[in-house]
Design an enzyme around this catalytic site. Structure first.
Site, short mmCIF file in Angstrom:
data_model
loop_
_atom_site.label_atom_id
_atom_site.label_comp_id
_atom_site.label_asym_id
_atom_site.label_seq_id
_atom_site.Cartn_x
_atom_site.Cartn_y
_atom_site.Cartn_z
N ALA A 69 66.43 28.83 29.20
CA ALA A 69 67.40 29.92 29.12
C ALA A 69 67.08 30.69 27.84
O ALA A 69 66.38 30.18 26.97
CB ALA A 69 68.81 29.35 29.08
N GLY A 113 66.27 25.36 30.88
CA GLY A 113 66.62 26.07 32.10
C GLY A 113 65.43 26.33 33.01
O GLY A 113 65.60 26.46 34.23
N GLU A 116 65.12 23.22 34.93
CA GLU A 116 66.25 23.17 35.87
C GLU A 116 66.04 24.10 37.05
O GLU A 116 66.36 23.75 38.19
CB GLU A 116 67.55 23.51 35.12
N GLU A 136 67.19 20.51 25.23
CA GLU A 136 68.45 21.08 24.73
C GLU A 136 69.02 20.32 23.55
O GLU A 136 69.64 20.90 22.66
CB GLU A 136 69.48 21.15 25.86
N1 CO8 Z 1 64.52 31.82 24.62
C1 CO8 Z 1 64.24 32.96 23.96
N2 CO8 Z 1 63.01 33.26 23.49
C2 CO8 Z 1 62.03 32.34 23.69
C3 CO8 Z 1 62.27 31.13 24.36
C4 CO8 Z 1 63.59 30.88 24.85
N3 CO8 Z 1 63.90 29.79 25.54
N4 CO8 Z 1 61.11 30.43 24.39
C5 CO8 Z 1 60.20 31.19 23.76
N5 CO8 Z 1 60.74 32.35 23.34
C6 CO8 Z 1 60.09 33.44 22.61
C7 CO8 Z 1 59.82 33.06 21.18
O1 CO8 Z 1 60.97 33.23 20.38
C8 CO8 Z 1 58.70 34.00 20.83
O2 CO8 Z 1 59.26 35.28 20.58
P1 CO8 Z 1 58.81 36.13 19.27
O3 CO8 Z 1 57.35 36.43 19.53
O4 CO8 Z 1 59.69 37.33 19.32
O5 CO8 Z 1 59.02 35.24 18.10
C9 CO8 Z 1 57.92 34.11 22.13
O6 CO8 Z 1 58.81 33.67 23.17
C10 CO8 Z 1 56.71 33.22 22.15
O7 CO8 Z 1 57.11 31.90 21.85
P2 CO8 Z 1 56.43 31.01 20.70
O8 CO8 Z 1 55.87 31.87 19.62
O9 CO8 Z 1 57.42 29.97 20.28
O10 CO8 Z 1 55.23 30.34 21.53
P3 CO8 Z 1 54.48 28.96 21.22
O11 CO8 Z 1 53.31 28.93 22.13
O12 CO8 Z 1 54.30 28.79 19.76
O13 CO8 Z 1 55.54 27.83 21.68
C11 CO8 Z 1 57.16 26.80 23.14
C12 CO8 Z 1 55.90 27.67 23.03
C13 CO8 Z 1 56.88 25.38 22.68
C14 CO8 Z 1 57.58 26.77 24.60
C15 CO8 Z 1 58.31 27.38 22.26
O14 CO8 Z 1 58.43 28.78 22.56
C16 CO8 Z 1 59.65 26.78 22.48
O15 CO8 Z 1 59.91 25.67 21.99
N6 CO8 Z 1 60.58 27.47 23.21
C17 CO8 Z 1 61.91 27.02 23.40
C18 CO8 Z 1 61.98 25.91 24.41
C19 CO8 Z 1 63.40 25.45 24.60
O16 CO8 Z 1 64.02 24.91 23.70
N7 CO8 Z 1 63.96 25.65 25.82
C20 CO8 Z 1 65.27 25.24 26.13
C21 CO8 Z 1 66.22 26.35 25.92
S1 CO8 Z 1 67.91 25.82 26.10
C22 CO8 Z 1 68.16 25.89 27.74
O17 CO8 Z 1 67.33 26.25 28.51
C23 CO8 Z 1 69.54 25.51 28.16
C24 CO8 Z 1 69.69 25.67 29.64
C25 CO8 Z 1 71.11 25.64 29.98
C26 CO8 Z 1 71.36 26.35 31.24
C27 CO8 Z 1 71.18 27.82 31.13
C28 CO8 Z 1 72.46 28.58 31.12
C29 CO8 Z 1 72.31 30.05 31.19
#
Ligand code: CO8
Length: 264
Positions: A69, A113, A116, A136
């Site tokens: 998400a 998400g 999911e 999460e």
């Molecule tokens: N949300 C928003 N932006 C994101 C997300 C995300 N989930 N994942 C990546 N991005 C963005 C980064 O912020 C970055 O943006 P910017 O260039 O502006 O800084 C861009 O995408 C590229 O990402 P990275 O630079 O981090 O890329 P890497 O290759 O270094 O890393 C990863 C890749 C490991 C996947 C890393 O991006 C990461 O850890 N992402 C988050 C993963 C995460 O925690 N996901 C769970 C989110 S919580 C959730 O999903 C709850 C669900 C609940 C139900 C939903 C209800 C609506």
């Protein structure tokens, strides 16, 4: 009618009867923002209501199916805003309303998400290097779109607990070994999509009424007791003797011909 245009997803019909939805927010690794989910639901409805479509595929990019998400959208949310607007409710549309079979084709990250969403689909294919997870807990929250329930049903309590409590990722290879993925493809997104398209084309080649009924009865197994599920299946099986396609399919078999489905 002209194909609707979207900002965060791409749609196409790569094979007869197959609707392909590609999540397309490359700069955010396909983070599932509310505007993206609105488009995804609209595209799903569009294919589900289209009589010429018999199967749907949801995919992402080589690097990310979806990295969760949208954390930046969620960060400032308050309880009352989330609760009053039923923030997560649109995510249930795929499971609650879409009757056409949906295949998830997962390459790269399927986190939070994203994992999911993949678990909501009827069939999951992935690459061996895909990276799934429910991270999460690392953000101070928990899965919110069914992950704790669907992952636990798919892989058992102990494994699900370990993954959800540690937030560690699991690979496509593990997803295959544990039965989360129906098929694990060696190679990249092209090979993955090829496999998903073959399966989607096969499904789309059958009677729509039989396919809808098949999906419905398998899903009942997740909700009903065994006895109720078997009785539900039997009623629908009996009901299909009223369909044209049961006559068409069985007559074609006896005559050694290829059935020409009426989808009725
Ligand atoms: N949300 C928003 N932006 C994101 C997300 C995300 N989930 N994942 C990546 N991005 C963005 C980064 O912020 C970055 O943006 P910017 O260039 O502006 O800084 C861009 O995408 C590229 O990402 P990275 O630079 O981090 O890329 P890497 O290759 O270094 O890393 C990863 C890749 C490991 C996947 C890393 O991006 C990461 O850890 N992402 C988050 C993963 C995460 O925690 N996901 C769970 C989110 S919580 C959730 O999903 C709850 C669900 C609940 C139900 C939903 C209800 C609506």
């Amino acid at each position: 009618s002209a194909a609707p245009s979207y900002e965060h997803i791409l749609t196409s019909i790569p094979k007869p009867g197959v609707g392909l939805i590609t999540l397309n927010r490359p700069k955010a690794l396909n983070a599932l923002s509310s505007p993206l989910f609105k488009e995804l639901n609209a595209a799903l409805d569009n294919y589900d209501n289209d009589k010429s479509i018999g199967a749907i595929i949801i995919t992402g990019s080589e690097k990310a199916f979806a990295a969760g998400a949208d954390i930046k959208e969620m960060a400032p949310l308050s309880f009352s805003a989330a609760y009053n607007d039923n923030f997560i409710a649109p995510w249930s549309h795929l499971s609650n309303a879409i009757r056409t079979p949906v295949i998830a084709a997962v390459s790269g990250y399927a986190l939070g998400g994203g994992c999911e969403l993949a678990l909501m689909c009827d069939i999951l294919y992935c690459t061996s290097k895909a990276s799934f997870g429910q991270p999460e807990v690392k953000l101070g929250t928990i899965p919110g779109a069914g992950g704790s329930q669907r992952l636990t049903r798919a892989i058992g309590k102990s494994r699900a607990m370990e993954l959800i409590l540690t937030g560690r990722n699991f690979s496509g290879k593990e997803a295959g070994e544990w039965g989360v993925a129906a098929r694990v493809v060696e190679g990249g997104k092209d090979e993955l999509l090829e496999e998903a398209l073959k399966t989607a084309e096969t499904i789309a080649g059958y009677s729509r009424v039989a396919v809808l009924a098949a999906k419905e009865v398998v899903n009942k197994s997740q909700e009903l007791s065994l006895r109720e599920g078997v009785e539900y299946e039997r009623s629908l099986f009996h009901g299909l003797f009223g369909s044209k396609d049961q006559k068409i399919g069985m007559t074609a078999f006896a005559e050694k011909k290829k059935p020409e489905w009426s989808h009725e």
